[in-house]
Motif scaffolding. Structure first.
Motif, mmCIF file in Angstrom:
data_model
loop_
_atom_site.group_PDB
_atom_site.id
_atom_site.type_symbol
_atom_site.label_atom_id
_atom_site.label_comp_id
_atom_site.label_asym_id
_atom_site.label_seq_id
_atom_site.Cartn_x
_atom_site.Cartn_y
_atom_site.Cartn_z
ATOM 1 N N LEU A 109 0.836 -1.203 0.000
ATOM 2 C CA LEU A 109 0.000 0.000 0.000
ATOM 3 C C LEU A 109 0.869 1.249 0.000
ATOM 4 O O LEU A 109 0.611 2.203 -0.749
ATOM 5 C CB LEU A 109 -0.919 -0.017 1.220
ATOM 6 N N TYR A 110 1.892 1.257 0.832
ATOM 7 C CA TYR A 110 2.835 2.382 0.855
ATOM 8 C C TYR A 110 3.440 2.595 -0.523
ATOM 9 O O TYR A 110 3.537 3.735 -1.017
ATOM 10 C CB TYR A 110 3.912 2.095 1.898
ATOM 11 N N LEU A 111 3.852 1.512 -1.171
ATOM 12 C CA LEU A 111 4.496 1.614 -2.480
ATOM 13 C C LEU A 111 3.524 2.150 -3.527
ATOM 14 O O LEU A 111 3.873 3.025 -4.333
ATOM 15 C CB LEU A 111 5.026 0.234 -2.888
ATOM 16 N N VAL A 112 2.290 1.649 -3.514
ATOM 17 C CA VAL A 112 1.293 2.097 -4.489
ATOM 18 C C VAL A 112 0.984 3.581 -4.305
ATOM 19 O O VAL A 112 0.883 4.341 -5.290
ATOM 20 C CB VAL A 112 0.013 1.250 -4.355
ATOM 21 N N VAL A 113 0.837 4.012 -3.064
ATOM 22 C CA VAL A 113 0.557 5.426 -2.800
ATOM 23 C C VAL A 113 1.701 6.300 -3.302
ATOM 24 O O VAL A 113 1.487 7.352 -3.931
ATOM 25 C CB VAL A 113 0.326 5.648 -1.289
ATOM 26 N N GLY A 114 2.939 5.862 -3.059
ATOM 27 C CA GLY A 114 4.080 6.635 -3.525
ATOM 28 C C GLY A 114 4.179 6.682 -5.035
ATOM 29 O O GLY A 114 4.423 7.744 -5.630
ATOM 30 N N LEU A 115 3.979 5.546 -5.687
ATOM 31 C CA LEU A 115 4.047 5.520 -7.151
ATOM 32 C C LEU A 115 2.910 6.311 -7.788
ATOM 33 O O LEU A 115 3.020 6.767 -8.928
ATOM 34 C CB LEU A 115 4.031 4.074 -7.649
ATOM 35 N N ALA A 116 1.815 6.468 -7.050
ATOM 36 C CA ALA A 116 0.696 7.269 -7.549
ATOM 37 C C ALA A 116 0.998 8.766 -7.517
ATOM 38 O O ALA A 116 0.236 9.563 -8.070
ATOM 39 C CB ALA A 116 -0.556 6.988 -6.742
ATOM 40 N N GLY A 117 2.091 9.140 -6.870
ATOM 41 C CA GLY A 117 2.500 10.539 -6.879
ATOM 42 C C GLY A 117 2.568 11.215 -5.533
ATOM 43 O O GLY A 117 3.059 12.348 -5.433
ATOM 44 N N VAL A 118 2.114 10.554 -4.475
ATOM 45 C CA VAL A 118 2.207 11.152 -3.143
ATOM 46 C C VAL A 118 3.668 11.095 -2.689
ATOM 47 O O VAL A 118 4.299 10.035 -2.771
ATOM 48 C CB VAL A 118 1.300 10.400 -2.144
ATOM 49 N N PRO A 119 4.233 12.196 -2.209
ATOM 50 C CA PRO A 119 5.673 12.221 -1.871
ATOM 51 C C PRO A 119 5.989 11.530 -0.539
ATOM 52 O O PRO A 119 6.310 12.171 0.462
ATOM 53 C CB PRO A 119 5.980 13.719 -1.811
ATOM 54 N N VAL A 120 5.911 10.210 -0.542
ATOM 55 C CA VAL A 120 6.145 9.450 0.682
ATOM 56 C C VAL A 120 7.442 8.647 0.625
ATOM 57 O O VAL A 120 7.755 7.913 1.561
ATOM 58 C CB VAL A 120 4.966 8.496 0.974
ATOM 59 N N PHE A 121 8.198 8.772 -0.460
ATOM 60 C CA PHE A 121 9.463 8.073 -0.548
ATOM 61 C C PHE A 121 10.569 8.941 0.038
ATOM 62 O O PHE A 121 10.346 10.080 0.440
ATOM 63 C CB PHE A 121 9.777 7.712 -1.997
ATOM 64 N N ALA A 122 11.770 8.399 0.102
ATOM 65 C CA ALA A 122 12.906 9.138 0.662
ATOM 66 C C ALA A 122 13.084 10.463 -0.063
ATOM 67 O O ALA A 122 12.840 10.575 -1.269
ATOM 68 C CB ALA A 122 14.172 8.293 0.542
ATOM 69 N N GLU A 123 13.506 11.467 0.706
ATOM 70 C CA GLU A 123 13.720 12.825 0.201
ATOM 71 C C GLU A 123 12.435 13.438 -0.359
ATOM 72 O O GLU A 123 12.458 14.266 -1.254
ATOM 73 C CB GLU A 123 14.832 12.829 -0.861
ATOM 74 N N MET A 124 11.279 12.980 0.189
ATOM 75 C CA MET A 124 9.958 13.513 -0.165
ATOM 76 C C MET A 124 9.710 13.450 -1.669
ATOM 77 O O MET A 124 9.290 14.420 -2.296
ATOM 78 C CB MET A 124 9.803 14.946 0.354
#
Length: 220
Positions: free
Chosen positions: A93-108
């Motif tokens: 879920l975290y990965l999908v949200v990040g790939l969808a464009g929400v800046p939740v990966f390292a370095e925002m």
């Protein structure tokens, strides 16, 4: 002719008129399966947010294209606490949200553009790493209490070195155009930090499960 009723009929009518009315049946309790599913959904969402929070802690530069972050700490904790299935779902879920464009990966960062970075292999391996940590952690938690911390550390390290690092090395080779030896030399930089993070993850897991023992009971 007397209209009085015989004694037995009179007493039966009196008893019927004075008998207490039966309580209405209570509403059926919420099915256990529904409660369990709603709890699992909440936990998956909570730990996805936890991994995101770990990723947003400022990264430590290493002189290589991939900095050291707390993402892997969050991934391992999610797997060890939730188990293989729910840990996988939380990190996916975290990965999908990040790939969808929400800046939740390292370095925002966020979006599909991160898949073009040298860290892509590590990132894509995270759900499987959480699942591996959860499965190995389940075995560790069946051991005697005095062995559980050491075995949980081993479970976290196992997920890191069997899943995350091999996938990361492949990603480095693909994105940087380097050979296996050069990619391994880059990856080795992260090993000491991973050991420390897994030591911490095992301690956090034991603390959480002591406070909430039902989190892993009967769960995969």
């Amino acid at each position: 002719m007397s209209s009085a009723l015989p004694d037995d009929r009179t007493s039966s009518l009196v008893d019927a008129s004075t008998a207490p009315v039966a309580d209405a049946p209570a509403a059926p309790p919420e099915p256990r399966a529904a409660r369990r599913t709603s709890t699992d959904v909440a936990l998956v969402a909570t730990f996805a947010a936890f991994v995101a929070a770990c990723a947003l802690v400022p990264a430590i530069p290493t002189g290589t294209p991939v900095p050291i972050t707390l993402q892997t700490f969050g991934v391992v904790v999610a797997g060890l606490v939730l188990g293989a299935r729910r840990g996988f779902l939380a990190v996916a879920l975290y990965l999908v949200v990040g790939l969808a464009g929400v800046p939740v990966f390292a370095e925002m960062t966020g979006g599909l553009g991160v898949l073009g970075k040298p860290s892509a292999g590590y990132l894509l391996a995270f759900p499987l790493a959480a699942a591996a940590a959860g499965w190995l952690g389940g075995l560790a938690l069946r051991a005697r209490p005095r062995w559980r911390y050491a075995l949980l550390v081993a479970a976290g390290l196992g997920s890191s070195f069997l899943v995350t690092h091999p996938a990361g090395i492949v990603g480095l080779m693909a994105r940087l155009g380097v050979g296996p030896g050069e990619a391994l030399a880059i990856d080795v930089v992260y090993w000491p930090g991973d050991v420390v993070k897994n030591l911490l993850a095992a301690g956090v897991t034991l603390a959480v499960l002591r406070a909430f023992p039902d989190l892993r009971r009967g769960r995969a």
